[in-house]
Design an enzyme around this catalytic site. Structure first.
Site, short mmCIF file in Angstrom:
data_model
loop_
_atom_site.label_atom_id
_atom_site.label_comp_id
_atom_site.label_asym_id
_atom_site.label_seq_id
_atom_site.Cartn_x
_atom_site.Cartn_y
_atom_site.Cartn_z
N ARG A 47 15.48 -3.22 -15.59
CA ARG A 47 16.03 -3.52 -14.27
C ARG A 47 15.46 -2.61 -13.20
O ARG A 47 15.27 -3.02 -12.04
CB ARG A 47 17.57 -3.40 -14.29
CG ARG A 47 18.30 -4.47 -15.08
CD ARG A 47 17.99 -5.89 -14.67
NE ARG A 47 18.70 -6.87 -15.50
CZ ARG A 47 18.28 -7.29 -16.70
NH1 ARG A 47 17.15 -6.84 -17.23
NH2 ARG A 47 18.98 -8.19 -17.37
N GLU A 73 12.03 -3.94 -12.49
CA GLU A 73 12.15 -5.17 -11.72
C GLU A 73 12.47 -4.86 -10.26
O GLU A 73 11.89 -5.46 -9.34
CB GLU A 73 13.25 -6.05 -12.32
CG GLU A 73 13.39 -7.38 -11.59
CD GLU A 73 14.48 -8.25 -12.19
OE1 GLU A 73 14.31 -8.75 -13.31
OE2 GLU A 73 15.55 -8.41 -11.53
N SER A 91 5.90 12.25 -3.44
CA SER A 91 5.45 12.94 -4.66
C SER A 91 6.37 12.61 -5.83
O SER A 91 7.59 12.53 -5.68
CB SER A 91 5.45 14.45 -4.44
OG SER A 91 5.04 15.10 -5.63
#
Lengths: 150, 150, 150, 150, 150, 150, 150, 150, 150, 150
Positions: free
Chosen positions: B92, B95, B118
Site C-alpha cells: 500500500r 501504491e 534526502s
C-alpha cells in the site's frame, strides 16, 4: 463527429504548459478550487477524476479548452510512468520505503494487529520545516487502518 | 577457527523469535536503548548498524548470544526482499507513491527548487490517530532538502 | 482503397467517449443488446467479438460509424494492458488471487480432483450487496471443471 | 538455546504431509476449528495468522509439534510463490482477470463511483454447482467497497 | 522519391482487412497459391518471405497494391508480439510445452540421442478430428532430428 | 516423527538416477504400467499425480523406496524450470510456437470459431518418422476444442 | 528551419529499401566504398559512423538524399532491437555463446591470463565454406587481447 | 541405497578444483582424450555428455571418483548461469553480437538465402594470433547452413 | 492556442542537429554560457533545467527558436533511455561500477562511516590524460559525504 | 579426497569477518601487500585473482587457512550481486551514471572520437576531500581510450 476523449496524460501536458506560461503555482490552482494541494496536483496529473465545476474552474484559470475540461473529469487508470520511478526526486521515496517498509509493517501489526494502512481512505500532505542545518521536506501519509476481517 | 559473521538476516530471525517468545514489543526494545522505534525496528531487521552497547543491551534483553551482538554491529547492505514488496501491508505504501509520487515531485520543486528530499539525512515516524470512523495510521517522512548543486 | 480495420483498442476509445457524452451506462448498452453486462463491457473494451447485429445496435445507440461496427466484430487477441495491472481497482483482484489462489487450487483438487476451472466455458457476474457497515462488491466466477484427461 | 521460528512455508509443508497421511480433507480441518474452509486452507498455507487455540487444535488433529503451533500464529508476509502463478489451476484465475479485470473496473465505477473492492475486508468462497454438461467451480469474491476519500 | 518498404506488420494488417471484407478464408488463399495453409497464413502474417509470384497472386485475390506485394517478399525478422503470448488461444500451446517440454526432451534423447528437433527444416499442420465428446484440434510438429555433431 | 513429503523434483532426480543405473528406458517404464510414454515421463518428472498402484510399480521396477511412492502420488504444481526453457532441445519448440503460434490461432478461429485447444483435455505423442534426408521427430498435440461460451 | 537529424534507424530503412529496389547486394555496396562487408553492413544498419565521403558514395549508389548522407555520419548509440534477439538467425549466435561462452572464458584465461577479447579493437568476418553434407557459415571474431592492468 | 546422480555443475566444480591443484591445462585434458579443446572444456563444464571411456580417462587423470564419471556422461540441460553473462570476458562476445548480429543476419540471407547457421551441427575454435600491437584472440564459429524448408 | 511544451528529448535532438550542422563543440557551448562542460552537455541533453538567460544564449548560438528556449528551462524527470545503457561507451562505466562498486562501498564506510556520496551535491569532470601507451579518459566523481543521520 | 575450491564469495565472507574481528582496515591490508587500496579491496571481495604470495600474506595477516589462500588465487567470474545494486551507497553511483552517462559519452566522442574508455586497462581511486560545507568523496575512473578500429 465522434472522437476519443483527450487522454489524461495529454490534458496533464496542456495543464503543465499553461501553468508555467501563466506563472501560476500548483498551490494557487488548488486555492482556486479550494482543494488540498497534493490532491489537486495529483488530479491534474491524471490520478483523480475532477468534478465538472472544478475542471471548468481550472480550465478557465489556465485558458484551456473544453477537451481539457472533459478529460479532467474522466475516471483514471492510476499508474506511474516507469521512467519516473528512477527520477531521483521520486526514487528517494521508493528507497526510503525499501529501507523502512518492513519496519513499518512490523509496527502497524504491533499497534493495530493484522491489517494495512488504506491507500484509498487516505491523504497525503507535504510541508516545509525550517531547520538551522537546512530546511526539510516533511511528507505525511494518513490512511485508515483496515484489519483483515473475513 | 575462523567463521563468517552471522548474516544480518539470520540475526533478525533470531531477534524476531526471541521477541515473540518473551512477549516484548518493538517499542519496549526501543525504549530499552532509548532510540526511536522505527529506527530500532529497522536496525534489528538489518537496515542500520548498531553500536556495540546497543547491540549488547538488546541481546541481553532477548537472551541472545555474542554472534547476534556481533552481527547487529555489521555495516548493512540495505535492500528489501522482493517477496516483501507484494505483501499488502508494505505494498500500500508503494501504491501510494505510485499514485502521489509525481505530485510530490512537482510540489518539492515548487517549494524548494530543483532537488530532492534526502533519504539519508532522514527520519520516519509512525503513530495512531484516533478517528470516529476508525483509527488511522499516520506515517511521517522528514528529510533534509538537497538542491542540485554543482 | 484498402485500409486496415480499426484496431479494437481504438474502437473501445470511441465507444467510451460516446458512452460518456451521451450519458449512457454500460448496463443500458447491455440491456439494449440483451446480453450480460460484464460480457458486454468486456466485448466493447475489445475482449470478445460481437455479432454484426449487436455491433450495429451498439453503434446506432452511440452514434458511431461503420468502422466501429466492423472493428467490434473482429476476433480479439485477448490481453490486459500492463499499465492497467497496477491500477488499484484492478490490482486488488490480482492481490486477492496472490493471497488465496493456492488455497483455491487445493480446494478445487479436494472437491473435483486433478484439473482446472475453465476460463473459456466461464462467466463472471458482479453485483452490489447492501451491508450496514458499507455496501460490498460481489464478483462471481463460474467456470466448468475440466479434469486432466489424457 | 535461541532458534528462529519455523518458517510458515515449512509449517505448511508439514501440515500438508500430515493431512495427506492421515487422510483428512481441508474441509474437515476447517470444521474442527469452525472457520470457513478457504480461510482455513489459506491460513495453513501461511497467508493468515491463527490464534493459539486454533493452531493447537490443528496440530493436535494432525499430530504436529509445538514448533508448528508457534509458526502458525506468526504474522505472515503475504505473497505467492512465482512458480505457482504458472500452474494451470491457478493461472486460469489470473487469465480470467486479464480478460475481465478492466470490465470489472468499469462496472465498479459505474455502480459505486471512484474506488475499489477491498481485498482486506474481504472473503472468498468456493462451491460446486451441478450442471448437466459437467459440474462447475463457482468462486465468489466479496469485499467492501472503499471510495477514494481524501 | 525514396520511401521505406511497407513493414510486414502493416502488410499483414492490410491482408487481414481485405481477407475479412472479401469473405475469404486462409485456406482459400493457400489454395490459390498452392501452398500449405499454416505456411501461407504464417507468411501473410509476416513470418516467411514469399516469392514475387505468390505475393502478386495474393494481392490480386485481395485487391491490394504493389506496396503489399513488395513487403510480402521481404526477408522477415521472426518474432512474436509479446501481447500475443498471453492470448488464451496461443497461451495454451505455451502451457502445454511448459508441462510436457521436459518429457519431450527426455524422449528425443532416448530415441535419437543428443540433439534437437529442427525448427527450420520443419513443418506444422493443423486439422480437426471429430470426436463424440466434442471435436478436437490436432497440431503436428514435424522437424528433422539434428544431432550435436562437432 | 512428522516430516514433509519428498518434493516431486527430488523424487524425479531419484527416478532419473535409478532409471539410468538400471539401464531402463522411459518406454520400458511406461510399458510396465501400461500408460502412454509421454504421460509416464511427464508424471515421473513431476507433472502428473500417479495412482498408488502405478507409483508402487515404478518404484519396484527401479528399486526406490516408500518416500518416492508417496511423492509420486502428490498433486503437482505444474511449471517448467526457467533454466530449462533455454535448453536448445526444449527451446526449439518454443521458437516454433513463436513463429507459428499466431497462424495456429487464426486457423483455429477459422475452423472452429472463437475458442481454444484445451491443454487439459489433451494428449501429446512423439514418434520417429524415417526420412531419406534424415529421420524426423514428429510431435502431435491433440486437445479438445473449447469455445468461448458464456 | 531547424529540424532533427534523420534517426539512423530511419536512414537504415531507406538504405534497405533502395538496396532491394535497385537489386544491389551488401557486398556490392561494400566494394563501392572499399570497406569490409560486415563493417559496411553494420554501418548502414546504424552501428558505425561513416565518413562524409563514404556516406555520399553510398547515397549516390542508392539514389538517396542529403538527409541520409547526414544521418550515416552520425555517431551511433549501439544497441540491438529486443525483437531481433529472438529472430532464429540471430538467436543461434546467442545460443552458441550460452553453450560455449564459459568454455571460451576458460580458454582465454588459460592462453592469455586474466583479461578479455576486445570488442572495440575487433573485426568480424563471415564466409561460406563448401562441404559435401551442405555448405557451412563460418564467422570469425578477431579481437585484441586486453589484460586487466591496473 | 538410491541417490541422485551428482549434478553436472558439481562435477564441473570438482573437475575445476582437481585441474588447478594438479596443474593441468584444459588443452592437456583435451589431448588426453583426443578431442577438440573447446568441446572438451565445454563438456567438462557440463554442456556435452561424454562417453564412458572419455569420462573415465578424465577422472583418472584428475584423480576423481566414480560419481564424477557417472555425472559427466549425463545428458545435459544446456544453459548459461545468468551471473556469468555479465562477466566482462563473456560479455564482450554478447556485446559483439548485439553490434554485429543484425549485419550477420543480412549477410547470411544474402549469401545463403532464408535460413540459419546451425548451432547444433556446429563447432567453435579459439586460437591466438600474434600481432605487433598486441596478440589477438581469434574465435571461429563454423555451423552448417540450414534453409527454411517446409 | 494552448500547446504542450516541447519535450526535453525533442529539444535535445534539435540542439544536437544544430550543434553538428554549425560545427560547434559541446565545450564551445559551455564556454559561451560559462558553465562546466559536463553540466552543460547534460543540461542540453535534458538532465538539468537551465536559466532563461542560458537557454536563450544557447538558442541564439545554435539558431534555435523560442520553443527550445522554453523547453530547456523545464524541470526534468531524470532518467536514462534503456537502449543507451547497452551502448559500449556508456556500458563500460556501468561495468566498472559492477566490478568496483562493492569495494567503493567498503572504503566509503571505512573512511567516512555509514553513509553515501551524494549524487545531488555532486559534480563530474572528464579530461584527457596523455600516456605513452595511449591517452586515457579520466572521469572524476566528486560528491559530498552524507551520513545516515536520524 | 577431492573437494571443490572454496567459492570466492565464501572466502570474502571469511576475510570480512577476520578483518573486523582483528580491527584491521582495508588500507592496512593493502599496505601489507603494497597494492592500491581499491584493487586490494575488490580482489578480496572476489573481483580479481591474487598471486600466491599476496594471498598467503593476507591470510597470514588475518589468520585464515589454506582454503582461503587457494580461493583468493582463483580466476573470478566478475559480477555484482543484484541485491547490492539497490544499496543506497552503491546506487548513488549508478544514479550518477544514469544522469551523466550520456553526457560523458558525448564528451568522449568529442575529445577522442568513436570509442570507449577501457574498463580493463583501467584503475579507480577514492579519496576524501576536505570541504567547509562537509567533506567530499572523490572517486576517479582512469581508463585507456580505445577507438573502434577494424
Amino acid at each position: 463527429m465522434s472522437t476519443p476523449i483527450l487522454p489524461k496524460s495529454e490534458a496533464a501536458a496542456l495543464v503543465a504548459a499553461a501553468r508555467i506560461r501563466r506563472g501560476l503555482t500548483w498551490s494557487a490552482i488548488a486555492a482556486k478550487i479550494d482543494k488540498p494541494v497534493v490532491w489537486t496536483t495529483a488530479a491534474l496529473l491524471g490520478q483523480h477524476p475532477m468534478t465538472a465545476e472544478d475542471a471548468a474552474a481550472v480550465a478557465a484559470l489556465l485558458g484551456l479548452g473544453d477537451e481539457v475540461v472533459e478529460s479532467l473529469q474522466l475516471q483514471p487508470a492510476r499508474d506511474i510512468a516507469p521512467e519516473l520511478m528512477k527520477d531521483p526526486t521520486v526514487y528517494r521515496f521508493f528507497e526510503a520505503l525499501s529501507v523502512y517498509g518492513p519496519a513499518l509493517k512490523e509496527l502497524i501489526h504491533e499497534e493495530f494487529g493484522d491489517g494495512i494502512m488504506s491507500a484509498i481512505n487516505f491523504k497525503v500532505d507535504i510541508r516545509r520545516r525550517a531547520h538551522p542545518d537546512g530546511d526539510r521536506v516533511v511528507v505525511t501519509f494518513d490512511g485508515k487502518f483496515l484489519d483483515y476481517r473475513w
